[in-house]
Design a protein around this motif. Structure first.
Motif, short mmCIF file in Angstrom:
data_model
loop_
_atom_site.label_atom_id
_atom_site.label_comp_id
_atom_site.label_asym_id
_atom_site.label_seq_id
_atom_site.Cartn_x
_atom_site.Cartn_y
_atom_site.Cartn_z
N HIS A 180 -5.59 -3.61 -2.27
CA HIS A 180 -6.78 -3.04 -1.63
C HIS A 180 -6.77 -3.32 -0.13
N ARG A 181 -6.38 -4.52 0.25
CA ARG A 181 -6.34 -4.86 1.68
C ARG A 181 -5.26 -4.07 2.41
N ASN A 204 -6.88 -0.57 2.72
CA ASN A 204 -8.15 -0.42 3.42
C ASN A 204 -8.30 -1.29 4.66
N ASP A 205 -7.49 -2.33 4.78
CA ASP A 205 -7.63 -3.22 5.94
C ASP A 205 -6.27 -3.74 6.39
N LEU A 263 -5.07 -7.65 7.51
CA LEU A 263 -3.99 -8.34 6.82
C LEU A 263 -2.93 -8.80 7.83
N GLU A 319 -4.27 -11.81 9.67
CA GLU A 319 -4.16 -13.03 8.88
C GLU A 319 -2.71 -13.51 8.83
#
Length: 322
Positions: free
Chosen positions: A134-135, A138-139, A143, A146
């Motif tokens: 999902h990350r 969507n992100d 990621l 991080e």
């Protein structure tokens, strides 16, 4: 040659006088030597309450026990997480630094000291495949942010490790299970490979050797791992279908190899299977140098000690280069 010199030769893809050996960890010391490498009276919350004299006495005693075990096993690299003290991000406790220095003194500088040094995402800390996927979808920027933060923390910690006397960086993030990597190759190339490569590059700048570990079936990302330019790859897991003969042919000219002695056979196989695994590794990985003999994970509790001694005996029989 000393065990340290053999390790350095192997890590540099050279041929030492003998194949060296080590393990990322070792839990059979109580059974094989009657020595506890994790003394409960030196836990973080205990050691801070000891008097300086009592603390020095206990640290010296545990260092002597650790040195005795690794001298008996003839490890070329001593895993530096045993004993007492801790590493917390970039902070290294005085007790941990003392033990590393004492181990070097007790072994006459004849063995390298290694410690955990990775910072990349791993199969064990991805918080579930669905959440990670999902990350990615969507992100991806979050990621990457991080991943960079984790990399920066690892690089700073590893500089301090090198200054404290650690000579080998164990890059222990696992990427695979028996079915393969937890990310497709193209996503591995995006979210892990560049950060791993940078960590390795900075370790080398600090003067450390680098050993990249992952359990499981690494074959789909084998070339990507080699492109990150670690000195060596570990553990080359035969239970996941990783054949050291094939790995040696594909990338043995680029990185050294460590492992492939089947831990599953050591625990639950026959003696014949254990012997066959150890002999296979030495037969196919030893030629041309660039190999360090060890298990496909580490000798964990539950493995019969005589089985581990069995593979050491095979190593002693086959380790010499002509």
């Amino acid at each position: 040659m000393t065990p340290k010199e053999r390790a350095i030769a192997a890590l540099n893809l050279q041929i030492p006088d003998q194949v060296p050996t080590f393990e990322l960890g070792f839990t059979l010391a109580p059974e094989m030597f009657g020595i506890n490498l994790y003394p409960s009276d030196l836990h973080r919350d205990v050691i801070c309450r000891l008097s300086p004299a009592d603390k020095d006495r206990r640290l010296n005693n545990v260092a002597e026990g650790i040195a005795k075990v690794f001298e008996a096993l003839d490890f070329c690299i001593m895993p530096g997480h045993f004993g007492a003290g801790y590493v917390d991000n970039a902070y290294i406790s005085p007790e941990r630094k003392f033990l590393w220095g004492k181990l070097r003194e007790l072994t006459g500088g004849r063995r390298l000291i290694g410690y955990t040094a990775d910072g990349t995402f791993a199969i064990s800390n991805r918080n579930g495949v669905n959440a990670f996927a999902h990350r990615i979808t969507n992100d991806p920027k979050g990621l990457h942010d991080e991943a960079k933060q984790r990399m920066d923390i690892a690089i700073e910690r590893n500089k301090n490790l090198a200054e404290a006397g650690v000579e080998v960086a164990f890059l222990n993030s696992d990427y695979c299970d028996n079915s393969g990597p937890f990310l497709p190759s193209e996503k591995f190339a995006e979210f892990i490979q560049p950060y791993l490569a940078k960590i390795i590059e900075e370790c080398k700048k600090s003067g450390m050797y680098t050993i990249k570990h992952s359990d499981g079936n690494i074959m789909p990302i084998l070339d990507q791992l080699a492109e990150c330019k670690p000195h060596a790859l570990h553990s080359l897991d035969p239970a996941a279908g990783v054949d050291i003969k094939e790995v040696k042919a594909r990338i043995g000219h680029k990185v050294a190899l460590c492992g492939n002695v089947n831990c599953t056979a050591l625990q639950s196989g026959t003696d014949e299977e254990v012997i066959a695994s150890a002999e296979y590794c030495l037969t196919h990985a030893k030629p041309g140098g660039g190999y360090i003999f060890c298990t496909s994970n580490l000798p964990y509790r539950g493995i019969p000690p005589h089985r581990y001694q069995m593979i050491l005996d095979i190593w002693k029989r086959m380790r010499d280069y002509e």
